[in-house]
Structures are given as structure tokens and as C-alpha cells.
Enzyme design. Structure first.
Site, PDB file in Angstrom:
ATOM      1  N   ASP A 105      21.655  -2.260  39.005  1.00 12.40           N
ATOM      2  CA  ASP A 105      22.211  -2.875  37.817  1.00 12.40           C
ATOM      3  C   ASP A 105      22.610  -4.328  38.030  1.00 12.40           C
ATOM      4  OD1 ASP A 105      23.311  -3.019  35.332  1.00 12.40           O
ATOM      5  OD2 ASP A 105      24.848  -1.521  35.633  1.00 12.40           O
ATOM      6  N   CYS A 140      13.519  14.066  16.133  1.00 12.60           N
ATOM      7  CA  CYS A 140      14.987  14.026  16.261  1.00 12.60           C
ATOM      8  C   CYS A 140      15.502  12.614  15.986  1.00 12.60           C
ATOM      9  CB  CYS A 140      15.377  14.446  17.689  1.00 12.60           C
ATOM     10  SG  CYS A 140      17.136  14.284  18.029  1.00 12.60           S
ATOM     11  N   CYS A 197      20.908  10.645  17.647  1.00 17.12           N
ATOM     12  CA  CYS A 197      21.649   9.488  18.180  1.00 17.12           C
ATOM     13  C   CYS A 197      21.766   8.388  17.129  1.00 17.12           C
ATOM     14  CB  CYS A 197      21.002   8.954  19.450  1.00 17.12           C
ATOM     15  SG  CYS A 197      19.249   8.586  19.261  1.00 17.12           S
ATOM     16  N   CYS A 219      25.589   7.142  15.942  1.00 14.88           N
ATOM     17  CA  CYS A 219      26.159   5.868  16.425  1.00 14.88           C
ATOM     18  C   CYS A 219      27.097   5.296  15.357  1.00 14.88           C
ATOM     19  CB  CYS A 219      25.043   4.874  16.742  1.00 14.88           C
ATOM     20  SG  CYS A 219      25.718   3.255  17.172  1.00 14.88           S
ATOM     21  N   CYS A 279      25.957   8.394  21.799  1.00  7.77           N
ATOM     22  CA  CYS A 279      24.522   8.640  21.602  1.00  7.77           C
ATOM     23  C   CYS A 279      23.940   9.488  22.742  1.00  7.77           C
ATOM     24  CB  CYS A 279      23.756   7.332  21.430  1.00  7.77           C
ATOM     25  SG  CYS A 279      23.956   6.160  22.777  1.00  7.77           S
TER      26      CYS A 279
END
Ligand code: B12
Ligand code: SF4
Ligand code: SF4
Length: 388
Positions: free
Chosen positions: A137, A195, A198, A202, A253
Site C-alpha cells: 500500500d 447484484c 454495495c 453506500c 460495501c
């Protein structure tokens, strides 16, 4: 078995012995999605995360050889961090919700240390000096694209990398090596199907679904994770209410994703076990604790925790938003104390919070009194709005 296959399998074994869950390999071929990335930046969807937009770092995202000239292969590891919530946490507005990834020790330290160890072991196995670079990261690397190319899953409509047997509650770590190693099969499917859980869940409308070429699109400027961790100044007013009690990061989410509902398993890694003070503390108590700290005390208290990234004032700003959303008389005394804090960022959000409790005469009196002495223009405006 060819020597490179043998070495790859050995590396996999060693990485697993170090605690990583999955270990896959890919080539350092150029990114196939730089056009998408550039458009995303040009649109400003990255907000204040300037490191994503620097021209040199964009070029390095597109081509790993600009980061390591002699890179021949990429090792990707996953590390599960899933934590169960204390019972009733997310519905209990009196408590602060910290994203699961941030409840324990900082994953950057945990994973990086092990990747460095892995590199030393690879060197011993290869019987020669091996050049390598470890990233978690922290570098200009398109970690999710590489992970998908290494077969670790697909990019869901929530933009998370989802593994078909583990869900998405895992970190990614990367080791670039100058060794030629056989690559794994990419993951080519999109298992989201029809689907849209999420997208519907949100609270800030940060997720925009897939673009014409299938890339999941997020406006990071609206994401609670961005607003509570990366964003430095005042939180845009219209986004404060939807933040609710999520005071550091957001997992909504992921929580609603059926792949997590099915496969989430608590992490066995002791370093990721929640610190008690970050496992659903009462908003009022957390605010009192933070108000009593200066920056140095804050750094000491949260040493080794991802929370320290927000800094004292940023975290207090978020907690004031949570208290404003809680409302009610219980939130008033601590918000009044926050209205006297030395940081204008904290005072401004405390004023907003008190303005959400118009039934409290103490709140109105405190706002009016502060208005008389307040010398920061931004806070002044917040107080005027709160009283108005
Ligand atoms: C900036 C950043 C953020 C930003 C922006 C997030 C975002 N969606 O871009 C913010 C602060 C909002 C954020 C939040 C979070 N983050 Co973050 N973040 C990053 C970081 C540093 C860079 C991501 C980036 O470059 N974004 C820019 C977008 C454009 O790139 P991308 O998401 O990688 O998307 C690629 C694909 O869309 C691809 N693509 C384009 N077209 C197409 C077409 C198809 C068909 C396909 C398949 C792909 C594709 O192109 C893009 C470039 O390759 C990465 C680490 C890293 N270096 O990669 C961690 C990382 C993505 N974050 C991580 C985590 C854990 C989180 C949070 C869960 C933390 C939290 N609980 O609050 C949230 C999740 C929010 C969410 N739904 O994404 C993990 C994700 C692990 C996983 N399983 O996916 C990462 C990988 C860190 C790590 N090493 O573990 N994050
Ligand atoms: S992390 Fe939260 S705010 Fe961000 S996209 Fe996911 S649900 Fe929306
Ligand atoms: S919630 Fe549904 S649409 Fe969103 S990432 Fe999960 S499977 Fe895909």
C-alpha cells in the site's frame, strides 16, 4: 519438475509459513488499465490524495520497471484481517465504529516485515543474491490489478478485490523479484452478476457501478473512508449526516457483499485482534479521552495503530460528526467542551454537532457564547449556521 517451478513452490510454502493466506505469481507486464486510471485522476475523483496524481508516480503505476529496472516477477500475498463486531455495534448510535482493518496493529508494519523476511529466505533458496522490493500500500503500484492478474479474484462493483472462496477482507502485499518465475492464471470472470447490494448500501453515493469497459468506478471524494482518514480539512456538510457513527474508515460495501457474508472468517493473526479501546468505544468516552490529549499524547496512545494517520484533530473532527449524528442531551456536554478546543477544525465540527441538537438550551447558549469570542472565520460560519 523444472527448477523455476520448484523455486516458486518453495516461495509459496515459505510465505504461507510466515502467515500469509494466499500466494500467487504474475509477470511485471505493463498495466492494461492506465487509460482508466488517468481519466479517474483527470476527473479529480482522487480528491486530495495528491500522491496518486503525481506524473512520475502515474508512469510508475503503468510500468513496474520504472520502480525496479530488473524486475522479472511479482509475488502477491493476501492476509485476512476480518474481525467480528461486538454484538449490536453498527446499530448502536452511541458507539463509534472503526473499520475492521484499523482495530488492531498497523498492517503496513506487519506485512512489510514478513515480506522482507521472505526475500531473505528466497535468496537462500535461490543460492544467489536476489534483488527484491516489498510493498504494502505504500508504493505507486496498482495492487488490485496485479492481484487480479495473478488470479486472486475479481474487482467487485465496490472496487474491492474479491476472492471467490474468501471474500474481500484481506490486505495485499507485493514482492517484486529479479527472478524469472512461472506465472499463475489470471482471474477473468466478474462474479458480481446482477447484484448491486454495495451500490444500494453506500450511504454517500460514492460507488457509481461499472463503466462501459467493466471497470468499477468510485468517487473517492464521497467515500467515508477517504473523508475520515485521508481528507484533512472540514468534511463537506452534506456528507456529515450519512457518515453516521463511522468515525474511521468504512466497511459498509463489504459488509453487504454476499461473498463476505458467506466466507468471512475471523483472522487468526494476533496482530490484527482489535485493541479494546477501538472495538466499539462509546462516542462520548472517546471524545473525552481525545480532548484530554495533545498531539504527542495521541501519538503515544495510538503507536503502531493505523488510527494515528488521522492525527488527533482529524479523529476528533470525525467523533464530533458522530456525536452530532447521535444527537440528544448526552452528547451536549462533551460537544460544548470540544467547542472550546484549541483546533478550529474540532471547534467547527463541534458547532455543527451542537446545531443538530436544537432542543438543547445548553447547546444554544454555548454556541451563542462562543460566537462572541470566536476569531476563526470558518468556525464563526459554522456557529452562525448552527444557530440559524
Ligand atoms: C487510494 C486507496 C484508497 C482510496 C480510494 C479507493 C479506491 N477504490 O480507489 C480510499 C481512501 C477511498 C480507500 C478506501 C479503502 N481501502 Co484503500 N487503497 C488505496 C490504494 C493506496 C490505491 C488504490 C488506487 O490506486 N485507486 C485508484 C483506482 C482507479 O485504482 P484501483 O481501485 O486499483 O482500480 C483499478 C481497476 O479498476 C482497474 N481497471 C480498470 N478497468 C478495468 C476493467 C476491468 C474489467 C477490471 C477487472 C479492472 C479494471 O484499473 C484500476 C487501475 O489498475 C490501495 C493500495 C494500492 N497501492 O493499490 C489501497 C487498497 C485498495 N485499499 C484497501 C482497503 C482495505 C481499503 C478499505 C477497505 C479501508 C476501509 N475499511 O476503510 C477502503 C475500501 C473502500 C472501497 N470500496 O474501495 C486494500 C484493498 C484490499 C482488497 N481486498 O481489495 C488495498 C489494496 C490496500 C492493501 N494493500 O491491502 N483506499
Ligand atoms: S467504504 Fe463506505 S462510503 Fe466508501 S464506497 Fe464503501 S460503503 Fe461507500
Ligand atoms: S455487493 Fe454484490 S455487486 Fe457489490 S461487490 Fe459484492 S457481489 Fe459485487
Amino acid at each position: 519438475m523444472s527448477p523455476t517451478v520448484e523455486l516458486r513452490d518453495r516461495i509459496r510454502e515459505r510465505a504461507r509459513a510466515l502467515g500469509f493466506d494466499r500466494v500467487r505469481f504474475t509477470t511485471p507486464a505493463a498495466s492494461g488499465h492506465m487509460d482508466f486510471y488517468r481519466r479517474w485522476i483527470e476527473e479529480g475523483a482522487h480528491g486530495e490524495m495528491g500522491y496518486l496524481a503525481r506524473e512520475d508516480s502515474i508512469a510508475r503505476r503503468g510500468d513496474l520497471r520504472l520502480t525496479m529496472a530488473d524486475v522479472r516477477s511479482v509475488v502477491l500475498v493476501t492476509h485476512n484481517y476480518y474481525q467480528r463486531d461486538p454484538p449490536g455495534l453498527t446499530e448502536d448510535e452511541e458507539r463509534a465504529v472503526v473499520a475492521r482493518y484499523a482495530r488492531g496493529d498497523d498492517y503496513h508494519d506487519v506485512i512489510k516485515r514478513r515480506l522482507v523476511k521472505l526475500l531473505a529466505e528466497v535468496e537462500r533458496d535461490a543460492g544467489r543474491r536476489v534483488a527484491g522490493r516489498a510493498y504494502v500500500d505504500t508504493g505507486p503500484i496498482l495492487e488490485r490489478e496485479l492481484a487480479s492478474r495473478a488470479g486472486l479474484g475479481w474487482l467487485g462493483k465496490n472496487t474491492m478485490l474479491i476472492h471467490p472462496e474468501s471474500g474481500s477482507y484481506f490486505f495485499l502485499g507485493i514482492l517484486l523479484l529479479d527472478l524469472e518465475l512461472p506465472e499463475d492464471e489470471p482471474f477473468a470472470e466478474d462474479r458480481c452478476g446482477t447484484c448491486r447490494s454495495c451500490l444500494d448500501a453506500c450511504p454517500t453515493g460514492a460507488l457509481r457501478g461499472r463503466d462501459a469497459r467493466g471497470a468499477p468506478v468510485m468517487d473517492a471524494r464521497r467515500c467515508i473512508s477517504y473523508l475520515t482518514i485521508e481528507h484533512r480539512g472540514p468534511i463537506p456538510r452534506e456528507l456529515r449526516a450519512p457518515i453516521g457513527n463511522r468515525i474511521y474508515g468504512c466497511d459498509i460495501c463489504q459488509e453487504v457483499c454476499p461473498w463476505n457474508v458467506k466466507f468471512q472468517t475471523p483472522a487468526s493473526e494476533p496482530a490484527y485482534q482489535a485493541r479494546p479501546e477501538l472495538d466499539g468505544p462509546l462516542l462520548v468516552e472517546l471524545a473525552e479521552r481525545l480532548l484530554a490529549m495533545d498531539d504527542a499524547a495521541f501519538s503515544r496512545a495510538f503507536r503502531g495503530s493505523p488510527i494515528k494517520r488521522a492525527k488527533r484533530n482529524g479523529l476528533l473532527r470525525n467523533v464530533c460528526v458522530g456525536l452530532g449524528n447521535l444527537g440528544g442531551e448526552d452528547a451536549v456536554p462533551v460537544l460544548i467542551r470540544a467547542l472550546q478546543d484549541r483546533a478550529p477544525l474540532v471547534r467547527g465540527h463541534a458547532a455543527w454537532g451542537l446545531g443538530r441538537i436544537p432542543e438543547s438550551t445548553e447547546a444554544s447558549a454555548a454556541l451563542s457564547a462562543r460566537m462572541e469570542v470566536e476569531d476563526d472565520a470558518g468556525v464563526h460560519e459554522e456557529i452562525a449556521r448552527a444557530l440559524g
